[in-house]
Design a protein around this motif. Structure first.
Motif, short mmCIF file in Angstrom:
data_model
loop_
_atom_site.label_atom_id
_atom_site.label_comp_id
_atom_site.label_asym_id
_atom_site.label_seq_id
_atom_site.Cartn_x
_atom_site.Cartn_y
_atom_site.Cartn_z
N ASP A 21 0.84 -1.20 0.00
CA ASP A 21 0.00 0.00 0.00
C ASP A 21 0.88 1.25 0.00
N HIS A 22 1.82 1.34 0.89
CA HIS A 22 2.77 2.44 0.90
C HIS A 22 4.00 2.03 1.70
N GLU A 23 5.09 2.76 1.51
CA GLU A 23 6.30 2.42 2.25
C GLU A 23 7.15 3.66 2.45
N ALA A 24 8.06 3.56 3.43
CA ALA A 24 8.94 4.69 3.73
C ALA A 24 10.18 4.19 4.45
N PHE A 63 4.33 7.34 8.69
CA PHE A 63 3.24 7.66 7.77
C PHE A 63 2.37 8.81 8.28
#
Lengths: 139, 139
Positions: free
Chosen positions: A33-36, A113
């Motif tokens: 879905d998302h990453e950082a 996030f």
């Protein structure tokens, strides 16, 4: 009672994020879905979506001397924490503190996030590391 | 890919269910949804509802020589497993087995609360004990 919205995500500590992403796709059909990569927290985090439910947050350390690095050295790979969403994190923490609950974070702090987060001590939650989160859109 | 619906519940091993119910009410506003003592599995299970999300399944052993009793003796209280709902458990297990995933249960078996369940070996899921469940209404 301040409002709570149930489990927001589970956190899993791993050495190799890419391998874990591939494995969770196979096991439960999860997708990224998302990453950082957050250097100040020493973590490479990837949030996976699985169905309509909470996210699976894979956490790999950016080095040995980081919170997740120390966790892996001590406990090995596996469940790291369970995060629950609350409507008003500051008020929720004040209530827990008044009830004598042992908190790691007495005040909300910046989490991954863009969330405001605070951790409760595992001793206060039967061995589980519990994170309370207030996503940005409710801040 | 057989259909998957994300996290169905998390399982937490505890010594004292009543104390854990009270604590989770305080921490995250959880309320008792249903519970059962299943002698053949040696477990007293209480499913807590927290918001609209997955259930929190508290697991206490009915004796020391039970799966949860042995888990507590070895690991202490804390996260026991994460359960994911799938539409067709038998087909899903066949696919995982064909991919070489190490399964604890090669076939669906009767789990708590009328569910068909199967566990995946923690080595296959980065240290997490993963349960796949197919609730009764989809069986």
């Amino acid at each position: 009672m301040t409002g709570t919205r149930g489990i927001h995500h589970i956190g899993v500590a791993v050495h190799d994020v890419a391998a874990a992403v591939e494995r969770y796709a196979l096991l439960v059909g999860a997708t990224v879905d998302h990453e950082a990569v957050v250097d100040e927290q020493g973590v490479h985090a990837v949030a996976l979506r699985a169905g309509d439910g909470p996210l699976i947050e894979l956490l790999a350390p950016t080095g040995d001397d980081t919170p997740v690095g120390r966790f892996l050295a001590k406990r090995g790979e596996g469940m790291h924490h369970v995060a629950y969403e609350v409507d008003d994190l500051r008020a929720h923490l004040e209530r827990l503190r008044a009830e004598g609950v042992e908190l790691i974070d007495a005040e909300p702090r910046n989490g991954l996030f863009g969330m405001q987060v605070a951790f409760i001590h595992p001793e206060a939650a039967f061995g589980c590391l519990v994170e309370l989160v207030q996503p940005k859109e409710h801040a």
